[in-house]
Design a protein around this motif. Structure first.
Motif, mmCIF file in Angstrom:
data_model
loop_
_atom_site.group_PDB
_atom_site.id
_atom_site.type_symbol
_atom_site.label_atom_id
_atom_site.label_comp_id
_atom_site.label_asym_id
_atom_site.label_seq_id
_atom_site.Cartn_x
_atom_site.Cartn_y
_atom_site.Cartn_z
ATOM 1 N N TYR A 75 0.797 -0.721 -0.061
ATOM 2 C CA TYR A 75 0.154 -0.009 0.137
ATOM 3 C C TYR A 75 1.317 1.440 0.075
ATOM 4 O O TYR A 75 0.538 2.768 0.408
ATOM 5 C CB TYR A 75 -0.906 -0.204 1.011
ATOM 6 C CG TYR A 75 -1.726 -0.897 1.360
ATOM 7 C CD1 TYR A 75 -2.848 -1.055 0.829
ATOM 8 C CD2 TYR A 75 -1.558 -2.235 1.806
ATOM 9 C CE1 TYR A 75 -4.360 -2.589 0.459
ATOM 10 C CE2 TYR A 75 -2.672 -3.435 1.918
ATOM 11 C CZ TYR A 75 -3.437 -3.280 1.163
ATOM 12 O OH TYR A 75 -4.390 -4.724 1.456
ATOM 13 N N GLY A 76 2.029 1.315 -0.112
ATOM 14 C CA GLY A 76 2.976 2.217 -0.511
ATOM 15 C C GLY A 76 2.666 3.794 -1.243
ATOM 16 O O GLY A 76 3.472 3.735 -2.569
ATOM 17 N N ASN A 77 1.473 3.845 -1.882
ATOM 18 C CA ASN A 77 1.375 4.865 -2.908
ATOM 19 C C ASN A 77 1.678 6.435 -2.375
ATOM 20 O O ASN A 77 0.715 6.735 -1.487
ATOM 21 C CB ASN A 77 0.167 4.363 -2.873
ATOM 22 C CG ASN A 77 -0.530 3.195 -3.639
ATOM 23 O OD1 ASN A 77 0.752 2.538 -4.031
ATOM 24 N ND2 ASN A 77 -1.551 2.314 -3.293
ATOM 25 N N PRO A 78 2.980 7.000 -2.835
ATOM 26 C CA PRO A 78 3.091 7.748 -1.898
ATOM 27 C C PRO A 78 2.014 9.189 -2.264
ATOM 28 O O PRO A 78 1.337 9.110 -3.832
ATOM 29 C CB PRO A 78 4.693 8.013 -2.793
ATOM 30 C CG PRO A 78 4.547 7.875 -3.962
ATOM 31 C CD PRO A 78 3.828 6.561 -3.617
ATOM 32 N N ILE A 79 2.313 10.358 -1.809
ATOM 33 C CA ILE A 79 0.786 11.100 -1.558
ATOM 34 C C ILE A 79 1.436 12.463 -2.708
ATOM 35 O O ILE A 79 2.317 12.605 -2.387
ATOM 36 C CB ILE A 79 0.216 11.775 -1.044
ATOM 37 C CG1 ILE A 79 -0.584 10.659 -0.202
ATOM 38 C CG2 ILE A 79 -0.392 13.015 -1.805
ATOM 39 C CD1 ILE A 79 -1.557 10.296 -0.929
ATOM 40 N N ASN A 80 1.099 12.780 -4.406
ATOM 41 C CA ASN A 80 1.586 13.710 -4.997
ATOM 42 C C ASN A 80 0.869 15.314 -4.382
ATOM 43 O O ASN A 80 0.235 15.614 -3.920
ATOM 44 C CB ASN A 80 1.107 13.728 -6.345
ATOM 45 C CG ASN A 80 1.688 14.778 -7.093
ATOM 46 O OD1 ASN A 80 2.009 16.190 -6.718
ATOM 47 N ND2 ASN A 80 2.404 14.766 -8.481
ATOM 48 N N PRO A 81 2.664 15.697 -3.803
ATOM 49 C CA PRO A 81 1.686 17.497 -2.941
ATOM 50 C C PRO A 81 0.798 18.914 -3.705
ATOM 51 O O PRO A 81 0.649 18.934 -3.574
ATOM 52 C CB PRO A 81 3.207 17.302 -2.915
ATOM 53 C CG PRO A 81 4.766 16.971 -3.853
ATOM 54 C CD PRO A 81 4.228 15.906 -4.086
ATOM 55 N N ASP A 82 1.314 18.353 -4.778
ATOM 56 C CA ASP A 82 1.153 19.435 -5.868
ATOM 57 C C ASP A 82 -0.862 18.761 -6.268
ATOM 58 O O ASP A 82 -1.528 19.855 -6.017
ATOM 59 C CB ASP A 82 1.535 18.714 -7.459
ATOM 60 C CG ASP A 82 3.086 19.664 -7.567
ATOM 61 O OD1 ASP A 82 3.098 20.691 -5.735
ATOM 62 O OD2 ASP A 82 4.065 19.169 -8.558
ATOM 63 N N THR A 83 -1.636 17.454 -6.648
ATOM 64 C CA THR A 83 -2.133 17.240 -6.901
ATOM 65 C C THR A 83 -3.114 16.410 -5.525
ATOM 66 O O THR A 83 -4.595 16.577 -5.216
ATOM 67 C CB THR A 83 -2.588 16.271 -7.482
ATOM 68 O OG1 THR A 83 -1.899 15.236 -7.450
ATOM 69 C CG2 THR A 83 -1.461 16.708 -9.265
ATOM 70 N N GLY A 84 -1.987 16.590 -4.555
ATOM 71 C CA GLY A 84 -2.916 15.769 -3.109
ATOM 72 C C GLY A 84 -3.657 14.084 -3.621
ATOM 73 O O GLY A 84 -4.325 13.379 -2.846
ATOM 74 N N GLU A 85 -3.260 13.737 -5.038
ATOM 75 C CA GLU A 85 -3.656 12.612 -4.979
ATOM 76 C C GLU A 85 -2.718 11.112 -4.695
ATOM 77 O O GLU A 85 -1.437 11.673 -4.951
ATOM 78 C CB GLU A 85 -4.166 12.454 -6.595
ATOM 79 C CG GLU A 85 -5.291 12.843 -6.771
ATOM 80 C CD GLU A 85 -6.089 13.048 -8.141
ATOM 81 O OE1 GLU A 85 -5.509 12.244 -9.257
ATOM 82 O OE2 GLU A 85 -7.547 13.627 -8.227
ATOM 83 N N ALA A 86 -2.598 10.327 -4.293
ATOM 84 C CA ALA A 86 -1.651 8.619 -4.763
ATOM 85 C C ALA A 86 -1.063 8.664 -6.100
ATOM 86 O O ALA A 86 -1.991 8.614 -6.671
ATOM 87 C CB ALA A 86 -2.243 8.190 -4.214
ATOM 88 N N GLU A 87 0.343 8.605 -6.047
ATOM 89 C CA GLU A 87 0.763 8.114 -7.188
ATOM 90 C C GLU A 87 1.001 6.168 -7.304
ATOM 91 O O GLU A 87 1.640 5.730 -6.456
ATOM 92 C CB GLU A 87 2.094 8.815 -7.679
ATOM 93 C CG GLU A 87 1.833 10.509 -7.796
ATOM 94 C CD GLU A 87 3.388 10.659 -7.798
ATOM 95 O OE1 GLU A 87 4.360 10.501 -7.351
ATOM 96 O OE2 GLU A 87 3.465 11.996 -7.786
ATOM 97 N N VAL A 88 0.218 5.837 -8.116
ATOM 98 C CA VAL A 88 0.129 4.396 -8.066
ATOM 99 C C VAL A 88 1.401 4.132 -9.406
ATOM 100 O O VAL A 88 1.017 3.594 -9.942
ATOM 101 C CB VAL A 88 -1.206 3.737 -7.673
ATOM 102 C CG1 VAL A 88 -1.397 2.606 -7.632
ATOM 103 C CG2 VAL A 88 -1.782 4.011 -7.174
ATOM 104 N N ASN A 89 1.944 2.743 -8.672
ATOM 105 C CA ASN A 89 2.562 2.147 -9.537
ATOM 106 C C ASN A 89 2.470 0.941 -9.354
ATOM 107 O O ASN A 89 1.912 0.026 -8.645
ATOM 108 C CB ASN A 89 4.047 1.929 -9.279
ATOM 109 C CG ASN A 89 4.928 1.010 -9.762
ATOM 110 O OD1 ASN A 89 4.555 -0.480 -9.366
ATOM 111 N ND2 ASN A 89 6.203 1.410 -10.101
ATOM 112 N N PRO A 90 1.692 0.166 -10.934
ATOM 113 C CA PRO A 90 1.104 -0.771 -11.259
ATOM 114 C C PRO A 90 1.631 -1.916 -11.100
ATOM 115 O O PRO A 90 0.654 -3.356 -10.182
ATOM 116 C CB PRO A 90 0.929 -0.801 -12.346
ATOM 117 C CG PRO A 90 2.329 0.050 -12.856
ATOM 118 C CD PRO A 90 2.316 0.980 -11.872
ATOM 119 N N PHE A 91 3.147 -2.593 -10.007
ATOM 120 C CA PHE A 91 3.603 -3.415 -9.724
ATOM 121 C C PHE A 91 3.589 -3.836 -8.193
ATOM 122 O O PHE A 91 3.526 -4.899 -7.625
ATOM 123 C CB PHE A 91 4.581 -4.320 -10.281
ATOM 124 C CG PHE A 91 5.214 -4.966 -10.224
ATOM 125 C CD1 PHE A 91 4.935 -6.280 -10.509
ATOM 126 C CD2 PHE A 91 6.589 -5.007 -9.756
ATOM 127 C CE1 PHE A 91 5.304 -7.559 -10.606
ATOM 128 C CE2 PHE A 91 7.372 -5.740 -8.646
ATOM 129 C CZ PHE A 91 6.607 -7.730 -9.546
#
Length: 493
Positions: A70-86
């Motif tokens: 569940y380690g999807n970092p939050i983009n500080p600009d958009t406030g949304e999680a950046e998900v790596n598909p793998f």
């Protein structure tokens, strides 16, 4: 955050925490079931392995597992999680994880520990202690977290065919991973000594306590009410409340149906009412409903559980024919029925169940639209049936089974080449408890065999006291016996 939002957040947190407590209680169920299913000489060994599944799993999941899942970092600009598909790639050792997400770590760790514990039954009584610890660490740190990321953490399976794979509480993510890992382990470790005779016929090796097996099964059934309803991950919303209620009902019906079906089939086949088979049948039903408990109709839960019971018996028969020794039949229960449960989603998932659970839906102009449902139901938003969800889940079954088999197989092969996979024949004959754990789990057995146990500090001298009369007393008893015999002879004359 206003008062209502704070109240709902607190309610959701307590619900998930309590559900996690129930899931963790399943570790006790697995321990009792496994202990009762092995011979007395290996009781301490399997109990310690079950305990260390939780300990090693906690360390592995804390340092690596949760981050990969569940380690999807939050983009500080958009406030949304950046998900790596793998794979996830942040929050290692929970660094920078918001404190409000600690409840998520706890709940997900209990699932990781469950996946690891499943394997203990498949490789019981002959696997090296060190190899088992290595496996438990590897599975909870990497193998299981990556799979959970694919399905639950925003990975590629969660977006497959637009609808994504739906596995509500872990038929494929938890049970198939544990079941397939157990199968690979059982094959590579090999059967217990004496399990098959020279002609290849199976030699019965029943466990030593039907009581422990029954207790373990009831504890597991109880814990499943945290496993399935708790996977709503909240209880404050109307949809979550309805979903949790449905989960409790479908879980109950599937378990009961599977147990009854197994009871009837075994009675017809073997002419006995077999307790152990029915216990395993109940577990097969619980596993089978886990993926679709959120959206199956009550009648469908009965059907899914009944089919799961049949598949469990078929899987156990296949293992015997292939001469694969799985003492607790973990692969038929968790691997086969886990695959069946994931497949059943593609047939029995109802559109209203998906709306309440928020699975396989989109929001269009403020209206919830169902993408695809189970093939047996008409989608009210499209007016037709679809096999898309079934196809997505079938791919998940194949991919997850392959991923687990390859990685766990490679690890066990490394252990095998290193000579640390299996215990020696001498230890296997004598038993792990006496050889590795300070004595028998049952002190009276230790006295009879001449291998008494010690207390946990190793200083207990009480077991060294001879439990037979001293030499002087033996002589006196012998003299009294001789006098009695002489007296009897005199009376006869």
């Amino acid at each position: 955050m206003d008062f209502e939002e704070e109240t709902n957040a607190a309610l959701d947190t307590m619900f998930v925490l309590f559900s996690g407590y129930l899931v963790f209680m399943m570790q006790n169920g697995f321990a009792m079931l496994t202990a009762g299913s092995v011979r007395t000489k290996n009781t301490k060994n399997v109990l310690l392995k079950n305990l260390l599944d939780a300990c090693v799993g906690a360390m592995g999941y804390w340092i690596f597992g949760y981050a990969f899942a569940y380690g999807n970092p939050i983009n500080p600009d958009t406030g949304e999680a950046e998900v790596n598909p793998f794979i996830g790639h942040t929050y290692f050792a929970l660094a920078n994880l918001p404190e409000t997400e600690f409840v998520s770590f706890f709940f997900q760790w209990t699932f990781a520990a469950t996946a690891a514990t499943i394997v203990s039954g498949s490789v019981a009584e002959r696997t090296s202690f060190y190899a088992y610890l290595g496996y438990a660490l590897f599975l909870t740190s990497f193998v299981y977290p990556v799979v959970s990321h694919w399905v639950w953490g925003g990975g590629w399976l969660s977006t497959l065919f637009d609808v994504g794979v739906i596995d509500f509480a872990g038929c494929s993510v938890v049970h198939m991973v544990g079941g397939v890992a157990g199968l690979v382990g059982a094959i590579l470790v090999g059967p217990r000594m004496g399990r098959f005779d020279a002609e290849g016929n199976v030699v019965p090796m029943p466990g030593h306590s039907a009581t422990l097996c029954t207790l373990g099964t009831f504890i597991l059934w109880f814990g499943w009410y945290g496993f399935n309803p708790g996977s709503t991950l909240g209880i404050s919303g109307t949809g979550s409340t309805i979903t949790a209620q449905r989960c409790a009902v479908t879980t109950t019906l599937a378990a009961a149906a599977a147990g009854l079906v197994v009871l009837i089939i075994v009675k017809i086949r073997d002419h006995i009412f077999d307790l152990i088979s029915v216990l395993n049948g109940v577990l097969a039903g619980l596993v089978s409903i886990t993926a679709v408990c959120y959206g199956a109709e009550p009648y469908a839960a009965v059907v899914i559980g009944a089919i799961g019971g049949c598949l469990y018996l078929l899987g156990g028969w296949a293992l015997i024919k292939l001469k694969i020794d799985d003492p607790l039949e973990a692969f038929p229960i968790h691997g086969v029925c886990g695959a069946w449960g994931c497949f059943a989603v593609g047939l029995f998932s109802t559109p209203w169940g998906q709306v309440n659970a928020g699975l396989g839906v989109d929001e269009v102009d403020g209206v919830t639209v169902v993408k695809h449902t189970g093939a047996f139901y008409i989608n009210p938003d499209t007016g037709g049936r679809s096999g898309t969800l079934l196809g997505a889940n079938c791919i998940a079954i194949l991919v997850i089974a392959g991923w687990t088999a390859v990685l766990i197989g490679a690890l066990f092969m490394i252990f095998k080449f290193a000579g640390i996979l299996r215990i020696s024949p001498e230890i296997e004959i004598l038993g792990n408890d006496v050889s590795k754990h300070g004595g028998s789990a049952y002190p009276e057995e230790g006295l009879e065999t001449g291998h008494p146990g010690k207390d946990n500090l190793g200083f207990d001298e009480s077991m060294k006291i001879p439990h037979h009369p001293p030499a002087k007393e033996e002589e006196e008893l012998a003299e009294e016996l001789a006098e009695d015999l002489d007296a009897e002879k005199t009376v006869e004359v």
